[in-house]
Design a protein around this motif. Sequence first.
Motif, PDB file in Angstrom:
ATOM      1  N   VAL A 223       0.666  -1.294   0.003  1.00  0.00           N
ATOM      2  CA  VAL A 223       0.041  -0.204   0.096  1.00  0.00           C
ATOM      3  C   VAL A 223       1.069   1.244  -0.029  1.00  0.00           C
ATOM      4  O   VAL A 223       0.311   2.181   0.003  1.00  0.00           O
ATOM      5  CB  VAL A 223      -1.056   0.019   1.192  1.00  0.00           C
ATOM      6  N   SER A 225       3.929   3.122  -2.176  1.00  0.00           N
ATOM      7  CA  SER A 225       4.516   2.960  -3.560  1.00  0.00           C
ATOM      8  C   SER A 225       6.090   2.660  -3.163  1.00  0.00           C
ATOM      9  O   SER A 225       6.552   3.397  -2.460  1.00  0.00           O
ATOM     10  CB  SER A 225       4.516   4.183  -4.277  1.00  0.00           C
ATOM     11  N   ARG A 375      -4.623   7.885 -11.376  1.00  0.00           N
ATOM     12  CA  ARG A 375      -4.592   6.989 -10.215  1.00  0.00           C
ATOM     13  C   ARG A 375      -4.302   7.703  -9.027  1.00  0.00           C
ATOM     14  O   ARG A 375      -4.347   7.274  -8.130  1.00  0.00           O
ATOM     15  CB  ARG A 375      -3.648   5.947 -10.842  1.00  0.00           C
ATOM     16  N   ASP A 376      -3.579   8.889  -8.987  1.00  0.00           N
ATOM     17  CA  ASP A 376      -3.078   9.546  -8.060  1.00  0.00           C
ATOM     18  C   ASP A 376      -4.686   9.979  -7.130  1.00  0.00           C
ATOM     19  O   ASP A 376      -4.636   9.802  -5.979  1.00  0.00           O
ATOM     20  CB  ASP A 376      -2.439  10.760  -8.324  1.00  0.00           C
ATOM     21  N   SER A 379      -6.147   7.022  -5.666  1.00  0.00           N
ATOM     22  CA  SER A 379      -5.381   6.412  -4.519  1.00  0.00           C
ATOM     23  C   SER A 379      -5.665   7.304  -3.318  1.00  0.00           C
ATOM     24  O   SER A 379      -5.730   7.028  -1.994  1.00  0.00           O
ATOM     25  CB  SER A 379      -4.044   6.190  -4.625  1.00  0.00           C
ATOM     26  N   TRP A 380      -5.809   8.710  -3.579  1.00  0.00           N
ATOM     27  CA  TRP A 380      -6.059   9.597  -2.302  1.00  0.00           C
ATOM     28  C   TRP A 380      -7.455   9.430  -1.869  1.00  0.00           C
ATOM     29  O   TRP A 380      -7.790   9.647  -0.675  1.00  0.00           O
ATOM     30  CB  TRP A 380      -5.769  11.214  -2.986  1.00  0.00           C
ATOM     31  N   GLY A 382      -9.698   6.914  -2.662  1.00  0.00           N
ATOM     32  CA  GLY A 382     -10.395   5.416  -2.602  1.00  0.00           C
ATOM     33  C   GLY A 382     -11.220   5.262  -3.508  1.00  0.00           C
ATOM     34  O   GLY A 382     -12.188   4.185  -3.090  1.00  0.00           O
ATOM     35  N   ARG A 533      -9.469   2.146   0.655  1.00  0.00           N
ATOM     36  CA  ARG A 533      -8.468   2.982   0.183  1.00  0.00           C
ATOM     37  C   ARG A 533      -7.291   2.114   0.007  1.00  0.00           C
ATOM     38  O   ARG A 533      -6.903   2.250  -1.097  1.00  0.00           O
ATOM     39  CB  ARG A 533      -8.328   4.031   0.997  1.00  0.00           C
ATOM     40  N   GLU A 534      -6.954   1.279   0.742  1.00  0.00           N
ATOM     41  CA  GLU A 534      -5.864   0.411   0.685  1.00  0.00           C
ATOM     42  C   GLU A 534      -5.862  -0.269  -0.420  1.00  0.00           C
ATOM     43  O   GLU A 534      -4.871  -0.820  -1.075  1.00  0.00           O
ATOM     44  CB  GLU A 534      -5.466  -0.336   2.029  1.00  0.00           C
ATOM     45  N   GLN A 537      -5.179   1.692  -3.511  1.00  0.00           N
ATOM     46  CA  GLN A 537      -3.657   2.023  -3.612  1.00  0.00           C
ATOM     47  C   GLN A 537      -2.727   1.014  -3.955  1.00  0.00           C
ATOM     48  O   GLN A 537      -2.043   0.825  -4.760  1.00  0.00           O
ATOM     49  CB  GLN A 537      -3.278   2.396  -2.199  1.00  0.00           C
ATOM     50  N   SER A 538      -3.024  -0.410  -3.800  1.00  0.00           N
ATOM     51  CA  SER A 538      -2.267  -1.446  -4.160  1.00  0.00           C
ATOM     52  C   SER A 538      -2.666  -1.786  -5.328  1.00  0.00           C
ATOM     53  O   SER A 538      -1.750  -2.160  -6.062  1.00  0.00           O
ATOM     54  CB  SER A 538      -2.713  -2.827  -3.050  1.00  0.00           C
TER      55      SER A 538
END
Length: 630
Positions: A223, A225, A375-376, A379-380, A382, A533-534, A537-538
């Motif tokens: 999770v 980078s 994608r930023d 991931s912020w 979720g 959210r994790e 992110q993954s």
Amino acid sequence: MLRDELVTRWAGFYDLLLADAAATVTAVQLAGDGDETAPVMSGTAAELMAAGEAAGAGTSPWAVIAPIRPEIQVVDVDRCADRVLQPLLDAADTVGASLAHLTESGTPNSVHLGVTLPSRAARREFTRRVSEIRAWAGETQTTVDLRSRLDGLRLPGSAPLKPGGGVCWPTDTDGRRITAIAAYRRLAEALNQPHVDAGEPLPSPAPMVWDDVDDTDAGELAVVSPRAYRAPTRMTREQFKTLTVSPRRGRRSHAALAGAWVLWRLGVRSWRAAARYYAIYPCFEKWRERDAHARSRGRNLEPGWVSWCQRHWQDIARRARAYRPETASLHEPKIAEALAEVNQWDDPDLVAAAVAVIRHRFSDGYGLTRPVGVRDLASWLGFSEETARRRLQGLAERGLLAVVKPHNRETAPHEATVWTLTTPAAAYRSSVSHDVTSPGGMSLTLHPCWVVLGQTARLVYTQLSPTPAPAATLSAQTGLPTGTRHHGLLRVLRTLCDQGLASRSGQGRATRWLLGPGGLDDAPATAAGRAARERVQSRVILDRDVWHARGRDVASRAVHRRARAKAMQRSRARRASTAQCVNQLALVHPANRAAARRDNTRGRSSQRWGVRLARSRGLPTREPPTLAGG
């Protein structure tokens, strides 16, 4: 013509050292005060040196340069012998080479090193090790040079060809001068050993570059980078030297700090990516010793034990992420102006997207024109990439972001679209206030609880206070219709009550709403939102590993790793769905579970009563049809 009776002490040594001792060469000397040289006379190397020693009372005033035997591989070390000579001798000993020639070249801290190599494989390995030593010392091919067989070498006894230089003279490995006879015996012994023609020097390997780090395994979802996803960065010689320096005691903390900053500047971000470098590079020796001591005492078996190396890296990463350059204050007025407009928008989802972009990208002090990827944003906050794309488009339509350089997968595949922050038009203002102009309000907007409950619930939550308020007042403050328990403001309030974030007092027209007893971190939806959210992110990290992979093999491993991780995510989702079916009240605050049970029971009994009423009146019901017997 040179006189035949002149003889030099180097005659026998030249016969053994040179490729052709009878060849005619030219003696040269310095011309004036500069570095230019001028020819003096021609003849064999021994004749020229004998004449020079006769003219200079035992010391030749000129230099003799001639090609040496092809069996001898020469390394010309210029002004760095104190650092690289011993590693070069160790490299020669490692590959089985024999020392044939070692002289002071005349320039301070400079030598000519010649070895004979037993095989072509040894020659390739010696060439590789010379390149590694050159990179470790931070030198260039000019200062640590593998000479070609065709290059002439300044012979022992020659005068310097640079101002302030000394006579070229053979030495031993400790730097002490030796006689011509001792140099001859050393050379003869080396040539009597099995050896091959040195030939042309092999091309030096490319300087060490920072390659992509494959740090994700199939059993764990990353999770954080592992690296900064940008164009590949080449490691400089200075950076490699910083990592490979062996510090003395008292300076080891400084060396580890410098090495960790090198890794960060080269794009390493997670501990799993940095761990391999902490395990092999000398600059981190202090923390490795502490970890070894802790393991010897069994402390690594204690619950929650974190290694010293990991603690050091996490401290560096925390400091790096918190760092703000001095120019950060120059952008604060522009950011405050944009947030003041965003604060009055009527769309809570766009407000959250705007806050995420400003906080994570434009508030770090590195300018107001920055790359922001889909994608930023995903991931912020979720959510999916498609939702993030719609949010970015909405921010651009409202004038908060303007495209400066669009993403081009052909010319710049590693760069996202570059946006600049602008002030949106006042036409999007409304009577709603989101409280995003303060750091606390921005943190509240990005809380993981709203990943599950939605940003509309966040808007309603910010309007609640310890003072009870009717639904009509909250409706005017949030811009939501009052609605019922199934839509509008009342549905959101009931959801907040289930989470312990809101409370209800009174009945009917006397119903009032106020803040609940629980906090955001205690809400059951927070854990679910953080997990969601994790997962995003993954997934983003896995996708970027595939996109930024360099080379077919790295890309293939990244694709398989992503497939295994996504299969594991689906398996976890199925298990979580099963658990949720077993416990339907998992996301309800414990203080409100009794009321939730009554509501669920009442709903099921009302449904059964409706079915019985429909049957009694002969109305159709939502049940499987009954087949009539024939």
